[in-house]
Write an enzyme that holds these catalytic residues in place. Structure first.
Site, short mmCIF file in Angstrom:
data_model
loop_
_atom_site.label_atom_id
_atom_site.label_comp_id
_atom_site.label_asym_id
_atom_site.label_seq_id
_atom_site.Cartn_x
_atom_site.Cartn_y
_atom_site.Cartn_z
CB SER A 87 -8.44 1.63 5.55
OG SER A 87 -8.89 2.94 5.77
CE LYS A 108 -3.82 2.09 2.66
NZ LYS A 108 -4.72 1.90 3.82
CB SER A 144 -7.28 4.40 3.00
OG SER A 144 -6.68 3.58 3.98
#
Length: 486
Positions: free
Chosen positions: A183, A81, A159
């Site tokens: 997220s 990520k 996210s």
């Protein structure tokens, strides 16, 4: 399997465990698996904009140099990520325009990234994240929107949206993710994946972050067995961790086939504060409840009454704003200069300004109230309940742009986000593990996740129950229409 394009096609929908088995049996090499993933990335990513930073040459060197080992995911391609996952020598923007422009590059790894590498995974890029992970959609001004492989007009969630979109599209079988308010679970729900948020302190956040924050780091996966095997590979504390979850009694992969005694399961199928919820999300929770009853569990409508506390969203926002204020200060440190509104997205600048107006007493009160909330919610499990079932979200994946910066009202995205993610932030505050499973699809073919929450430290129970549900209501055959002919 000797031709790259054939490997790319043949391995696209395999989970990470299956891909690792190919390497273990000598049917493909780590380099061949990596090249297959890179080929899929080149072909599929333009439609979804998931993998925004890439280091193919470095990844090939890594794949070539992998020694023979018993690492569980040796040679499996993956992505990290683009948020708080430093990897030495490779850029990271945290979804921020100024860091992107500066090509900021870490000089050391997080301890989780080290464990990722020891597990044999081969990262070749970064999945997009909203700036500082502050909103539940992945549409940063730095990189543009990440689109959902099931419908490119809709969000992949956030996210960890880039990671989830890349796994859902079949680019990689497993990807790094983090969860500070949902997220991991939110994009898993949007993209039809397994999203396990671990217990606070289950996996070290060191050396740069602390376990007492709302966020945890783990992954989004295609299968429950991948989540179990990865958790076995990366769980555990690091030196100086402030919170350490109790060690599991046995490897998590053993829970995949373990007998599960009848459990007491509560179901919350409506918004805890009485706000509207899409009927498809209610239907998803009810269907999961029926499946659990079919599996022999005692299921009834019940939930912690504290979830109906109308003050919780405001208190969570106080802590969330503080994190954005800290992120803004950290940005200035990384850039070596003062930062202004042109360096930060309007929603995050506004939240940082809220934090700047808070006093230490204000934050202390918010934290004290959060501690009281945690004890009150966990008391429900202490009363004899084993699991709580809810929808993951209050609506299926939203259209791109539904939660976007608004110059006239910069905090509007947070209000819109709060309406959509009503079921996930509570368990970041309580520190409990929760998993989103792809158990329902709308008539239009959009995935709708179901969240299951266990008591603190009971990832073992979540994995065991999730494995039974995966057998009862399988999802591996479901594939998004993105480039469906290949």
């Amino acid at each position: 399997m000797s031709h790259t394009s054939s490997i790319s096609r043949d391995t696209r929908w395999m989970d990470a465990t299956a891909q690792a088995d190919l390497v273990r049996r000598g049917e493909v090499s780590p380099l061949e698996l990596l090249d297959a993933a890179l080929e899929r990335c080149e072909r599929l990513d333009p439609a979804i904009n998931a993998v925004v930073i890439r280091w193919a040459d470095h990844a090939r060197e890594l794949a070539r140099a992998l020694p023979p080992s018993s690492a569980p995911f040796r040679g499996v391609p993956t992505i990290l990520k683009d948020l708080n996952a430093p990897y030495a020598g490779q850029p990271m923007s945290n979804g921020n325009r100024a860091l992107k422009a500066a090509s900021w590059t870490p000089t050391s790894n997080s301890w989780l990234v080290d464990r990722w590498l020891r597990a044999g995974l081969v990262p070749f890029g970064r999945g997009s994240s909203p700036e500082w992970g502050s909103v539940p959609v992945t549409e940063p001004l730095a990189w543009g929107p990440t689109r959902n492989p099931w419908d490119v007009a809709r969000t992949a969630g956030g996210s960890s949206g880039g990671s989830a979109a890349a796994v859902a599209a079949g680019i990689v079988p497993i990807a790094h993710a983090s969860d500070g308010g949902g997220s991991i679970r939110i994009p898993a729900s949007c993209c039809g994946l397994v999203g396990l948020k671990t217990s606070q302190g289950r996996i070290t956040m060191g050396p740069g972050r602390d376990e007492s924050v709302l966020s945890v780091q783990f992954a989004v996966t295609r299968s429950v067995r991948d989540a179990a095997a990865l958790l076995d590979a990366v769980h555990g504390p690091g030196v100086g961790d402030s919170i350490v979850a109790p060690a599991p009694a046995r490897p998590y992969v053993r829970e995949l086939t373990a007998d599960v005694v009848p459990l007491r399961v509560g179901v919350l199928d409506h918004h805890p504060l009485g706000a509207p919820i899409d009927p498809q999300c209610t239907a998803a929770a009810r269907a999961a409840a029926r499946a659990l009853a079919d599996l022999g569990h005692d299921v009834s409508d019940a939930w912690p009454a504290t979830l109906e506390d109308a003050e919780f969203p405001r208190r969570f926002t106080a802590m969330w704003s503080t994190q954005q204020g800290m992120a803004r200060a950290g940005l200035a440190t990384l850039l070596g200069r003062e930062v202004g509104p042109d360096d930060v997205e309007p929603v995050n600048w506004a939240m940082a300004e809220v934090a700047a107006r808070m006093t230490a007493t204000d934050l202390g009160i918010a934290l004290d109230q959060a501690h009281r909330f945690r004890r009150a919610v966990r008391a429900w499990w202490a009363e004899g309940w084993d699991l709580l079932v809810t929808p993951t979200l209050t609506a299926p994946p939203l259209p791109i742009g539904a939660i976007a910066n608004d110059a006239a009202d910069p905090l509007a995205p947070m209000r819109r986000a709060g309406e959509w993610v009503a079921f996930t932030p509570a368990y970041n505050t309580t520190g409990q593990p929760a998993i989103s499973l792809p158990l329902h699809w709308t008539p239009e073919g959009l995935p709708v996740g179901v969240q299951i929450v266990a008591n603190y430290g009971r990832e073992d129970l979540l994995i065991a129950v999730a494995a039974r549900l995966e057998e009862h209501s399988p999802w591996a055959h479901r594939r998004p229409p993105l480039d469906a002919t290949r």
